[in-house]
Motif scaffolding. Structure first.
Motif, PDB file in Angstrom:
ATOM      1  N   ALA A 119      30.695  36.445  23.519  1.00 35.46           N
ATOM      2  CA  ALA A 119      31.770  35.866  22.698  1.00 35.46           C
ATOM      3  C   ALA A 119      31.521  34.390  22.395  1.00 35.46           C
ATOM      4  O   ALA A 119      31.793  33.926  21.301  1.00 35.46           O
ATOM      5  N   TYR A 120      31.025  33.635  23.385  1.00 32.90           N
ATOM      6  CA  TYR A 120      30.793  32.198  23.204  1.00 32.90           C
ATOM      7  C   TYR A 120      29.319  31.914  23.475  1.00 32.90           C
ATOM      8  O   TYR A 120      28.950  31.518  24.584  1.00 32.90           O
ATOM      9  N   PRO A 121      28.437  32.088  22.491  1.00 30.05           N
ATOM     10  CA  PRO A 121      27.003  31.943  22.768  1.00 30.05           C
ATOM     11  C   PRO A 121      26.567  30.528  23.116  1.00 30.05           C
ATOM     12  O   PRO A 121      25.529  30.346  23.728  1.00 30.05           O
ATOM     13  N   HIS A 122      27.365  29.495  22.748  1.00 34.13           N
ATOM     14  CA  HIS A 122      26.927  28.116  22.985  1.00 34.13           C
ATOM     15  C   HIS A 122      27.645  27.469  24.157  1.00 34.13           C
ATOM     16  O   HIS A 122      27.619  26.247  24.298  1.00 34.13           O
ATOM     17  N   LEU A 123      28.277  28.252  24.998  1.00 36.60           N
ATOM     18  CA  LEU A 123      29.024  27.680  26.128  1.00 36.60           C
ATOM     19  C   LEU A 123      28.046  27.246  27.221  1.00 36.60           C
ATOM     20  O   LEU A 123      27.144  28.005  27.568  1.00 36.60           O
ATOM     21  N   PRO A 124      28.203  26.052  27.813  1.00 35.75           N
ATOM     22  CA  PRO A 124      27.306  25.666  28.912  1.00 35.75           C
ATOM     23  C   PRO A 124      27.604  26.464  30.172  1.00 35.75           C
ATOM     24  O   PRO A 124      28.686  27.039  30.327  1.00 35.75           O
ATOM     25  N   THR A 125      26.637  26.473  31.105  1.00 33.38           N
ATOM     26  CA  THR A 125      26.715  27.350  32.286  1.00 33.38           C
ATOM     27  C   THR A 125      27.953  27.108  33.132  1.00 33.38           C
ATOM     28  O   THR A 125      28.636  28.053  33.533  1.00 33.38           O
ATOM     29  N   ARG A 126      28.267  25.826  33.374  1.00 32.09           N
ATOM     30  CA  ARG A 126      29.376  25.553  34.302  1.00 32.09           C
ATOM     31  C   ARG A 126      30.700  26.013  33.698  1.00 32.09           C
ATOM     32  O   ARG A 126      31.581  26.485  34.421  1.00 32.09           O
ATOM     33  N   VAL A 127      30.832  25.926  32.377  1.00 31.19           N
ATOM     34  CA  VAL A 127      32.061  26.372  31.724  1.00 31.19           C
ATOM     35  C   VAL A 127      32.119  27.897  31.727  1.00 31.19           C
ATOM     36  O   VAL A 127      33.191  28.489  31.920  1.00 31.19           O
ATOM     37  N   LEU A 128      30.955  28.539  31.540  1.00 32.46           N
ATOM     38  CA  LEU A 128      30.909  30.008  31.567  1.00 32.46           C
ATOM     39  C   LEU A 128      31.346  30.514  32.932  1.00 32.46           C
ATOM     40  O   LEU A 128      32.142  31.464  33.041  1.00 32.46           O
ATOM     41  N   LYS A 129      30.861  29.844  33.996  1.00 29.26           N
ATOM     42  CA  LYS A 129      31.243  30.255  35.353  1.00 29.26           C
ATOM     43  C   LYS A 129      32.737  30.078  35.559  1.00 29.26           C
ATOM     44  O   LYS A 129      33.410  30.942  36.140  1.00 29.26           O
ATOM     45  N   ALA A 130      33.285  28.949  35.087  1.00 28.10           N
ATOM     46  CA  ALA A 130      34.719  28.701  35.231  1.00 28.10           C
ATOM     47  C   ALA A 130      35.528  29.730  34.453  1.00 28.10           C
ATOM     48  O   ALA A 130      36.568  30.206  34.923  1.00 28.10           O
ATOM     49  N   ALA A 131      35.036  30.090  33.256  1.00 30.50           N
ATOM     50  CA  ALA A 131      35.749  31.069  32.440  1.00 30.50           C
ATOM     51  C   ALA A 131      35.737  32.452  33.101  1.00 30.50           C
ATOM     52  O   ALA A 131      36.735  33.171  33.066  1.00 30.50           O
ATOM     53  N   VAL A 132      34.594  32.806  33.715  1.00 29.77           N
ATOM     54  CA  VAL A 132      34.511  34.104  34.411  1.00 29.77           C
ATOM     55  C   VAL A 132      35.506  34.129  35.577  1.00 29.77           C
ATOM     56  O   VAL A 132      36.225  35.117  35.775  1.00 29.77           O
ATOM     57  N   SER A 133      35.594  33.000  36.319  1.00 30.56           N
ATOM     58  CA  SER A 133      36.572  32.925  37.411  1.00 30.56           C
ATOM     59  C   SER A 133      37.990  33.038  36.886  1.00 30.56           C
ATOM     60  O   SER A 133      38.844  33.671  37.512  1.00 30.56           O
ATOM     61  N   ALA A 134      38.243  32.426  35.725  1.00 29.26           N
ATOM     62  CA  ALA A 134      39.588  32.476  35.157  1.00 29.26           C
ATOM     63  C   ALA A 134      39.958  33.892  34.753  1.00 29.26           C
ATOM     64  O   ALA A 134      41.121  34.287  34.870  1.00 29.26           O
ATOM     65  N   HIS A 135      38.977  34.668  34.283  1.00 29.69           N
ATOM     66  CA  HIS A 135      39.276  36.023  33.813  1.00 29.69           C
ATOM     67  C   HIS A 135      39.328  37.048  34.939  1.00 29.69           C
ATOM     68  O   HIS A 135      40.200  37.913  34.917  1.00 29.69           O
ATOM     69  N   VAL A 136      38.378  36.994  35.883  1.00 23.32           N
ATOM     70  CA  VAL A 136      38.305  38.023  36.930  1.00 23.32           C
ATOM     71  C   VAL A 136      38.215  37.428  38.329  1.00 23.32           C
ATOM     72  O   VAL A 136      37.774  38.094  39.255  1.00 23.32           O
ATOM     73  N   GLY A 137      38.644  36.180  38.495  1.00 25.13           N
ATOM     74  CA  GLY A 137      38.590  35.542  39.802  1.00 25.13           C
ATOM     75  C   GLY A 137      39.654  36.088  40.739  1.00 25.13           C
ATOM     76  O   GLY A 137      40.494  36.905  40.350  1.00 25.13           O
ATOM     77  N   PRO A 138      39.664  35.625  42.007  1.00 26.71           N
ATOM     78  CA  PRO A 138      40.604  36.169  42.997  1.00 26.71           C
ATOM     79  C   PRO A 138      42.068  35.967  42.638  1.00 26.71           C
ATOM     80  O   PRO A 138      42.891  36.875  42.835  1.00 26.71           O
ATOM     81  N   LEU A 139      42.414  34.798  42.076  1.00 23.00           N
ATOM     82  CA  LEU A 139      43.822  34.551  41.748  1.00 23.00           C
ATOM     83  C   LEU A 139      44.281  35.445  40.608  1.00 23.00           C
ATOM     84  O   LEU A 139      45.426  35.950  40.605  1.00 23.00           O
ATOM     85  N   THR A 140      43.370  35.630  39.615  1.00 18.82           N
ATOM     86  CA  THR A 140      43.730  36.502  38.485  1.00 18.82           C
ATOM     87  C   THR A 140      43.900  37.937  38.959  1.00 18.82           C
ATOM     88  O   THR A 140      44.837  38.627  38.543  1.00 18.82           O
ATOM     89  N   CYS A 141      42.984  38.383  39.825  1.00 19.32           N
ATOM     90  CA  CYS A 141      43.093  39.755  40.347  1.00 19.32           C
ATOM     91  C   CYS A 141      44.401  39.928  41.104  1.00 19.32           C
ATOM     92  O   CYS A 141      45.070  40.972  40.986  1.00 19.32           O
ATOM     93  N   ALA A 142      44.787  38.914  41.881  1.00 19.97           N
ATOM     94  CA  ALA A 142      46.045  38.998  42.640  1.00 19.97           C
ATOM     95  C   ALA A 142      47.234  39.086  41.689  1.00 19.97           C
ATOM     96  O   ALA A 142      48.162  39.885  41.906  1.00 19.97           O
ATOM     97  N   SER A 143      47.229  38.297  40.619  1.00 24.64           N
ATOM     98  CA  SER A 143      48.389  38.337  39.707  1.00 24.64           C
ATOM     99  C   SER A 143      48.408  39.642  38.924  1.00 24.64           C
ATOM    100  O   SER A 143      49.489  40.165  38.624  1.00 24.64           O
ATOM    101  N   VAL A 144      47.224  40.198  38.594  1.00 30.76           N
ATOM    102  CA  VAL A 144      47.199  41.505  37.912  1.00 30.76           C
ATOM    103  C   VAL A 144      47.740  42.580  38.852  1.00 30.76           C
ATOM    104  O   VAL A 144      48.480  43.472  38.425  1.00 30.76           O
ATOM    105  N   ALA A 145      47.376  42.496  40.147  1.00 29.29           N
ATOM    106  CA  ALA A 145      47.901  43.467  41.117  1.00 29.29           C
ATOM    107  C   ALA A 145      49.423  43.371  41.206  1.00 29.29           C
ATOM    108  O   ALA A 145      50.122  44.382  41.296  1.00 29.29           O
ATOM    109  N   GLN A 146      49.939  42.131  41.124  1.00 33.19           N
ATOM    110  CA  GLN A 146      51.399  41.954  41.151  1.00 33.19           C
ATOM    111  C   GLN A 146      52.032  42.574  39.917  1.00 33.19           C
ATOM    112  O   GLN A 146      53.083  43.226  40.002  1.00 33.19           O
ATOM    113  N   GLU A 147      51.380  42.353  38.747  1.00 32.06           N
ATOM    114  CA  GLU A 147      51.922  42.913  37.509  1.00 32.06           C
ATOM    115  C   GLU A 147      51.891  44.441  37.538  1.00 32.06           C
ATOM    116  O   GLU A 147      52.783  45.089  36.987  1.00 32.06           O
ATOM    117  N   MET A 148      50.856  45.018  38.183  1.00 28.82           N
ATOM    118  CA  MET A 148      50.761  46.476  38.288  1.00 28.82           C
ATOM    119  C   MET A 148      51.837  47.034  39.206  1.00 28.82           C
ATOM    120  O   MET A 148      52.182  48.205  39.127  1.00 28.82           O
TER     121      MET A 148
END
Lengths: 364, 180
Positions: A125-154
């Motif tokens: 989706a973002y071919p020009h994103l630098p590595t550190r931002v890509l890692k942060a974005a991956v954490s934001a999408h599927v990181g532990p806090l996101t997984c916990a809030s999705v579990a709460q929503e479920m």
């Protein structure tokens, strides 16, 4: 309210036990006979934590998230909702019962799969994103806090079986969010096992990758001007120059300056501020944001894992998958603003003279 | 109070209109280059889009990227009028490339006695910028740390002499800097 009473209140409200599933209520161990000499070891809170959630709740959960064909029985759901910290607690109070199956292996597998899907989706989706931002974005999408809030929503919070563990010298504390996060990961692994990789990717896409994440606020710079100069040099354009586009109120108490950064005739970015330096800083940030946040449109977005076959068959022959065109590869990022080895100081290696001196000393 | 008019030539007889500031006129902020006026083909309708002037968004797609780095650079046209450069020092000519001999000499001087041959002094001597001296003749890390420590100690003694107000204003400035 002190923190002790708050904790008691919250834990009491979470521990709802369905008595219809029990053989006998109150349980045998709770009945206190004053005439027998046995001391009372019963703790109602621990007893409530150890009771499994009712089968109706587990089946309802499976149907609510639309995975009743994957989570076919209540036992599978129970397994997916049992964290590995629960085993010790169960063995302590019911040593003769078989250990309940946990979601440890499933959670590990699911975590790896979610990391794969999120990384390839964001990279496409973002071919020009630098590595550190890509890692942060991956954490934001599927990181532990996101997984916990999705579990709460479920609605998996009353189904989770775990045991809080404080910090020990050998391991960090186990938090409620970490235990909750294991549930969606286990479900991803189950979808992968029972159906296919494509279905697991669709599950992760619908629950995690469709969430709105503001990447612009995640991108911060220590020195955006320097990062921009190096980036422009990498692309082979003219050296960037800042120009004043508009200004007002220069000698008043609320000036506004609009500065644009130009590479030759092209404007790379613009920024406003209450001082010239601030406006220039923001213009450099805007120039880099415009590069990093260039997104592939959804109708052109294709991920590499879509080439994996969806059915069982001969792996040496091409299957009936959709044709795949690889996306644009972004320009290799600059060393300054990357998450490379810039801050790591390697130990100093001995010079040739020192090596020879050591060898002479050994010979003597 | 009537003053006797002693000399007639002190009274001016030309250009006696009192100067007035002209009324402030503000141009219509919606009359800018982003206006779109299109006549639609099928119906007898004209589509007019006059958005208010806002900061351009950095989000764009790979088909129409907002960043000029992802497109081929426009051919340079020296005649085209450009906005003024931000600071007067930007109008200075870029210094020519330094010869290898000069660079070696610069490095020798700097590393021999960094206090005597400071960055500013060497920049004046070799006609370059102090930042260039830092990059080309970088001091070894322990020496750099030593200099930084000395500088920090000097600054600390100055900061101790500040009054409460001055310290507060400086702290406010630093906090504002974080929100850039």
């Amino acid at each position: 309210m002190g923190h002790v009473s708050k904790r008691l209140y919250s834990s009491a409200s979470k521990l709802t036990v369905s008595t219809s599933q029990l053989k006998q209520f109150p349980p045998k161990e709770a009945i206190l006979r004053p005439d027998s000499g046995k001391p009372n070891f019963f703790d109602p809170e621990s007893w409530a934590t150890l009771q499994p959630p009712p089968t109706s709740a587990l089946t309802a959960f499976a149907h609510r998230i639309g995975l009743s064909n994957v989570l076919s029985s209540a036992d599978v759901v129970r397994r997916a909702c049992t964290h590995k910290s629960f085993v010790n607690l169960h063995a302590k109070y019911y040593p003769s019962s078989p250990t309940p199956p946990t979601n440890a292996n499933l959670a590990t597998l699911g975590n790896a799969l979610m990391g794969l899907f999120a990384s390839e989706h964001l990279h496409a989706a973002y071919p020009h994103l630098p590595t550190r931002v890509l890692k942060a974005a991956v954490s934001a999408h599927v990181g532990p806090l996101t997984c916990a809030s999705v579990a709460q929503e479920m609605g998996a919070v009353p189904l989770l079986r775990w045991h809080r563990q404080p910090t020990t010298p050998m391991s960090p504390a186990l938090l409620h969010s970490d235990a909750l996060a294991s549930i969606p990961r286990a479900i991803t692994a189950l979808v992968y096992q029972e159906i296919s990789l494509q279905s697991a990717r669709r599950f992760v896409q619908s629950f995690f990758l469709s969430r709105q994440v503001d990447l612009r606020s995640m991108i911060k710079f220590r020195d955006p001007k320097r990062a921009l100069i190096e980036t422009v040099e990498k692309f082979g354009h003219e050296r960037p120059k800042s120009r004043l586009l508009k200004e007002t109120g220069r000698y008043s108490n609320s000036p506004v300056f609009v500065v644009g950064i130009f590479s030759g005739q092209d404007k790379l970015g613009e920024g406003f501020g209450s001082s010239l330096k601030m406006a220039e800083y923001r213009a450099a940030e805007d120039s880099l944001h415009r590069l990093y946040l260039t997104r592939t449109p959804n109708h052109l977005l294709q991920v590499p894992s879509s080439t994996f076959p969806s059915k069982q068959g001969n792996i040496f022959k091409a299957g009936s998958e959709a044709p795949y065109t690889p996306g644009v590869l972004g320009e290799a990022e600059i060393l300054y603003a990357s998450s490379g080895r810039s801050n790591i100081v390697a130990p100093k290696r001995p010079t040739l003279e020192e090596i020879e001196a050591r060898r002479e000393r050994l010979d003597v | 109070m009537l003053k006797p008019r002693l000399s007639v030539w002190f009274i001016r007889g030309y250009a006696t209109r009192i100067a007035e500031k002209p009324p402030a006129r503000f141009p219509d902020p919606l009359n800018h280059s982003n206006v779109v006026i299109k006549t639609l083909k099928d119906e007898n309708l004209t589509f007019i889009h006059r958005p208010p002037s806002t900061a351009p968004s950095p989000h764009s797609t790979t088909l129409a990227p907002a960043s000029a780095l992802l497109k081929s650079p426009t051919p340079s046209n020296k005649r085209a009028p450009m906005p003024p450069l931000l600071r007067p020092s930007a109008y200075n000519a870029v210094p020519s490339r330094m010869s290898d001999k000069d660079m070696e000499q610069l490095r020798k001087l700097r590393l021999s006695n960094p206090e005597k041959y400071s960055r500013a002094k060497l920049a004046k001597l070799f006609k370059c910028t102090p930042n260039f001296v830092s990059k080309v003749a970088a001091l070894p890390r322990p020496q750099r740390k030593e200099f930084a420590r000395k500088m920090e100690a000097e600054h600390e003694t100055v900061r101790e002499q500040w009054g409460e107000k001055k310290a507060t204003f400086v702290a406010i400035k630093q906090k504002r800097r974080e929100f850039w």
